[in-house]
Design a protein around this motif. Structure first.
Motif, PDB file in Angstrom:
ATOM      1  N   ALA A 171       6.696  28.506 -41.573  1.00  0.00           N
ATOM      2  CA  ALA A 171       7.836  27.799 -41.122  1.00  0.00           C
ATOM      3  C   ALA A 171       7.975  28.250 -39.686  1.00  0.00           C
ATOM      4  O   ALA A 171       7.704  29.620 -39.488  1.00  0.00           O
ATOM      5  N   ILE A 172       8.661  27.755 -38.897  1.00  0.00           N
ATOM      6  CA  ILE A 172       9.132  27.994 -37.680  1.00  0.00           C
ATOM      7  C   ILE A 172      10.514  28.297 -37.594  1.00  0.00           C
ATOM      8  O   ILE A 172      11.233  27.385 -38.003  1.00  0.00           O
ATOM      9  N   LEU A 173      11.000  29.453 -37.226  1.00  0.00           N
ATOM     10  CA  LEU A 173      12.315  29.870 -37.178  1.00  0.00           C
ATOM     11  C   LEU A 173      12.718  30.563 -35.805  1.00  0.00           C
ATOM     12  O   LEU A 173      11.700  30.419 -34.667  1.00  0.00           O
ATOM     13  N   LEU A 174      13.886  30.572 -35.652  1.00  0.00           N
ATOM     14  CA  LEU A 174      14.577  31.007 -34.253  1.00  0.00           C
ATOM     15  C   LEU A 174      15.110  32.473 -34.192  1.00  0.00           C
ATOM     16  O   LEU A 174      15.660  32.949 -35.197  1.00  0.00           O
ATOM     17  N   ARG A 175      14.839  33.259 -33.214  1.00  0.00           N
ATOM     18  CA  ARG A 175      15.607  34.392 -33.057  1.00  0.00           C
ATOM     19  C   ARG A 175      16.890  33.907 -32.332  1.00  0.00           C
ATOM     20  O   ARG A 175      17.831  34.719 -32.446  1.00  0.00           O
ATOM     21  N   GLU A 176      16.968  32.990 -31.501  1.00  0.00           N
ATOM     22  CA  GLU A 176      17.955  32.680 -30.661  1.00  0.00           C
ATOM     23  C   GLU A 176      17.391  31.135 -30.203  1.00  0.00           C
ATOM     24  O   GLU A 176      16.375  31.203 -30.094  1.00  0.00           O
ATOM     25  N   VAL A 177      18.354  30.465 -29.327  1.00  0.00           N
ATOM     26  CA  VAL A 177      17.875  29.362 -28.961  1.00  0.00           C
ATOM     27  C   VAL A 177      17.172  29.752 -27.676  1.00  0.00           C
ATOM     28  O   VAL A 177      17.492  30.295 -26.755  1.00  0.00           O
ATOM     29  N   GLY A 178      15.848  29.089 -27.628  1.00  0.00           N
ATOM     30  CA  GLY A 178      14.730  29.498 -26.510  1.00  0.00           C
ATOM     31  C   GLY A 178      13.717  30.301 -26.879  1.00  0.00           C
ATOM     32  O   GLY A 178      12.873  30.618 -26.299  1.00  0.00           O
ATOM     33  N   ASP A 179      13.919  30.997 -28.224  1.00  0.00           N
ATOM     34  CA  ASP A 179      13.003  32.205 -28.640  1.00  0.00           C
ATOM     35  C   ASP A 179      12.639  31.886 -30.229  1.00  0.00           C
ATOM     36  O   ASP A 179      13.479  31.801 -31.062  1.00  0.00           O
ATOM     37  N   SER A 183       5.956  33.145 -42.699  1.00  0.00           N
ATOM     38  CA  SER A 183       5.151  32.748 -43.777  1.00  0.00           C
ATOM     39  C   SER A 183       6.103  32.917 -44.754  1.00  0.00           C
ATOM     40  O   SER A 183       6.840  34.054 -45.113  1.00  0.00           O
ATOM     41  N   PHE A 184       6.292  31.880 -45.961  1.00  0.00           N
ATOM     42  CA  PHE A 184       6.772  31.949 -47.210  1.00  0.00           C
ATOM     43  C   PHE A 184       6.009  31.561 -48.418  1.00  0.00           C
ATOM     44  O   PHE A 184       5.382  30.617 -48.213  1.00  0.00           O
ATOM     45  N   PRO A 185       5.937  32.222 -49.502  1.00  0.00           N
ATOM     46  CA  PRO A 185       5.590  31.592 -50.422  1.00  0.00           C
ATOM     47  C   PRO A 185       6.365  30.272 -51.009  1.00  0.00           C
ATOM     48  O   PRO A 185       7.491  30.218 -50.566  1.00  0.00           O
ATOM     49  N   PHE A 186       5.614  29.373 -51.439  1.00  0.00           N
ATOM     50  CA  PHE A 186       6.417  28.041 -51.835  1.00  0.00           C
ATOM     51  C   PHE A 186       7.598  28.182 -52.376  1.00  0.00           C
ATOM     52  O   PHE A 186       8.601  27.733 -52.100  1.00  0.00           O
ATOM     53  N   SER A 187       7.718  29.092 -53.647  1.00  0.00           N
ATOM     54  CA  SER A 187       9.111  29.213 -54.167  1.00  0.00           C
ATOM     55  C   SER A 187      10.131  29.943 -53.230  1.00  0.00           C
ATOM     56  O   SER A 187      11.340  29.506 -53.387  1.00  0.00           O
ATOM     57  N   GLU A 188       9.795  30.932 -52.426  1.00  0.00           N
ATOM     58  CA  GLU A 188      10.732  31.489 -51.640  1.00  0.00           C
ATOM     59  C   GLU A 188      11.243  30.446 -50.389  1.00  0.00           C
ATOM     60  O   GLU A 188      12.379  30.521 -50.104  1.00  0.00           O
ATOM     61  N   PHE A 189      10.411  29.589 -50.010  1.00  0.00           N
ATOM     62  CA  PHE A 189      10.767  28.718 -49.093  1.00  0.00           C
ATOM     63  C   PHE A 189      11.718  27.748 -49.756  1.00  0.00           C
ATOM     64  O   PHE A 189      12.843  27.615 -49.131  1.00  0.00           O
ATOM     65  N   GLU A 190      11.365  27.163 -50.889  1.00  0.00           N
ATOM     66  CA  GLU A 190      12.752  26.566 -51.398  1.00  0.00           C
ATOM     67  C   GLU A 190      13.892  27.025 -51.567  1.00  0.00           C
ATOM     68  O   GLU A 190      14.860  26.510 -51.417  1.00  0.00           O
ATOM     69  N   ARG A 191      13.932  28.410 -52.255  1.00  0.00           N
ATOM     70  CA  ARG A 191      15.143  28.988 -52.169  1.00  0.00           C
ATOM     71  C   ARG A 191      15.760  29.240 -50.854  1.00  0.00           C
ATOM     72  O   ARG A 191      16.981  28.974 -50.775  1.00  0.00           O
ATOM     73  N   LYS A 206       0.137  22.420 -42.199  1.00  0.00           N
ATOM     74  CA  LYS A 206       0.336  23.832 -41.870  1.00  0.00           C
ATOM     75  C   LYS A 206       0.245  24.995 -42.804  1.00  0.00           C
ATOM     76  O   LYS A 206       0.239  26.229 -42.702  1.00  0.00           O
ATOM     77  N   ASN A 207       0.183  24.576 -44.187  1.00  0.00           N
ATOM     78  CA  ASN A 207       0.275  25.199 -45.179  1.00  0.00           C
ATOM     79  C   ASN A 207      -1.018  26.106 -45.380  1.00  0.00           C
ATOM     80  O   ASN A 207      -1.986  25.608 -44.945  1.00  0.00           O
ATOM     81  N   THR A 208      -0.785  27.254 -46.253  1.00  0.00           N
ATOM     82  CA  THR A 208      -1.791  27.891 -46.823  1.00  0.00           C
ATOM     83  C   THR A 208      -1.866  27.798 -48.267  1.00  0.00           C
ATOM     84  O   THR A 208      -1.060  27.169 -48.728  1.00  0.00           O
ATOM     85  N   THR A 209      -3.071  28.169 -48.814  1.00  0.00           N
ATOM     86  CA  THR A 209      -2.948  28.075 -50.430  1.00  0.00           C
ATOM     87  C   THR A 209      -1.711  28.790 -51.077  1.00  0.00           C
ATOM     88  O   THR A 209      -1.050  28.647 -52.154  1.00  0.00           O
ATOM     89  N   GLN A 210      -1.389  30.033 -50.328  1.00  0.00           N
ATOM     90  CA  GLN A 210      -0.161  30.696 -50.484  1.00  0.00           C
ATOM     91  C   GLN A 210       1.042  30.163 -50.523  1.00  0.00           C
ATOM     92  O   GLN A 210       2.054  30.602 -51.050  1.00  0.00           O
TER      93      GLN A 210
END
Length: 353
Positions: free
Chosen positions: A324-332, A337-345, A316-320
């Protein structure tokens, strides 16, 4: 019987009913009356259900039905196994007017679908999933794939089945561990799209609600797939927990079950969201509690640098960066999108708490 229509480019039905395996021949005869059939299964499923399926097919008038039994396990989902199947199909004179039947769990379904989509440039196939994970998730939607040493599902196609037959009675032979493996994917469906399903899994005995759980999960997947069949947009929400989950699965060399790794991946993401102030802590408490109910793990001891190196290979990655799949609440749920370094943090922030 529950019937779910999947209106993709090549539409098909999903049928859900106890005892359906015994009626498989009649159901298949309605859509493939003149096709020659061949069955692909594995060493766990064959002793339990292969003869029952063959008897049903023969009673419906089918003859000369070759069957191929592969070794059970994630390692079978490989290019080597695909190559073996190509040779077996050729040796048995399987032609373009034939139809493959995948009888088994997600490994057999994914592998058979991949082989069907590429052998002779594409022949039809039918899914008869025999695990909860395959019934609630992998048998529907047309994603087929095999693994590479560097990552999971990196070689594959989109190839919709012609029919999916879900018989909840086949789940009676599953161990608690394998059954819980499928529950993890059902929890995922509840987390991303269906708070009622999540509450059912959290509060009830799933054995008393199997047909409802299966149909709710398939309906969620059907709706998402019809909107985005080629997985270029919102279909990615079905991968909630899978970016880190696939990394854990690869790091463990596929010695831990897929659903267990997805549970770890879901916990990692929700911990990170809570730590970042994006979700209230009760959302994490609810996830951890339902995972505990089904003896699903919620952490692992892998080194971060190993997991993130594997994450870079996620499909699911891009070159940038990573989507990631996140939640607003359970059921939503939503895609971020995160840069690799930001996702790691982001992930490390959750695990540091």
């Amino acid at each position: 019987m529950k019937r779910i229509q999947v209106k993709t480019q090549a539409p098909y039905e999903v049928l859900i009913q106890r005892g359906l395996l015994q009626e498989a021949g009649l159901k298949i005869q309605k859509i493939k009356p003149r096709a020659r059939l061949a069955v692909v299964t594995d060493s766990n499923v064959a002793p339990l259900y292969l003869r029952k399926l063959l008897d049903s097919l023969e009673n419906a008038g089918y003859r000369d039905i070759p069957s191929f039994t592969l070794e059970a396990g994630e390692n079978t989902k490989s290019l080597e196994s695909a190559g073996l199947l190509y040779q077996l199909l050729s040796q048995n004179k399987i032609s373009r007017d034939c139809c493959l039947i995948a009888l088994g769990g997600g490994v057999i379904g994914d592998l058979t679908g991949f082989v069907a989509s590429t052998y002779l440039r594409g022949i039809p196939f039918i899914q008869i999933p025999t695990t909860l994970l395959a019934q609630v998730d992998s048998s529907v939607g047309g994603k087929t794939a095999v693994n590479l040493p560097s990552g999971k599902n990196l070689v594959g196609t989109f190839w919709q089945p012609s029919l999916v037959l879900c018989d909840p009675d086949t789940l009676s032979t599953l161990s608690e561990e394998v059954f819980s493996d499928g529950i993890a994917e059902a929890i995922k469906c509840g987390m991303i799209k269906d708070a009622v399903l999540f509450d059912l899994l959290a509060d009830e005995n799933p054995q008393d609600h199997l047909e409802e759980i299966i149909s709710r999960c398939i309906t969620i997947k059907r709706d998402v797939v019809e909107e985005d069949e080629q997985d270029t947009g919102n279909r990615m929400i079905l991968n909630f927990g899978h970016t880190m989950g696939h990394a854990v699965e690869n790091w463990m060399q596929y010695k831990q079950r897929h659903g267990q790794c997805v549970a770890i991946g879901m916990a990692m993401i929700i911990r990170a969201q809570v730590a970042a102030g994006m979700l209230p802590s009760p959302a994490l408490d609810r996830l951890l509690k339902v995972c505990q109910k089904y003896s699903l793990p919620v952490s692992c001891n892998a080194a971060w640098e190993n997991l993130f190196e594997i994450c870079r290979q996620d499909k699911k990655n891009t070159t940038q960066g990573i989507r990631a799949i996140l939640l607003r609440e359970v059921g939503d749920s939503f895609i971020q999108s995160f840069p690799f370094s930001e996702f790691e943090r982001f992930i490390k922030g959750g695990e540091a708490k």
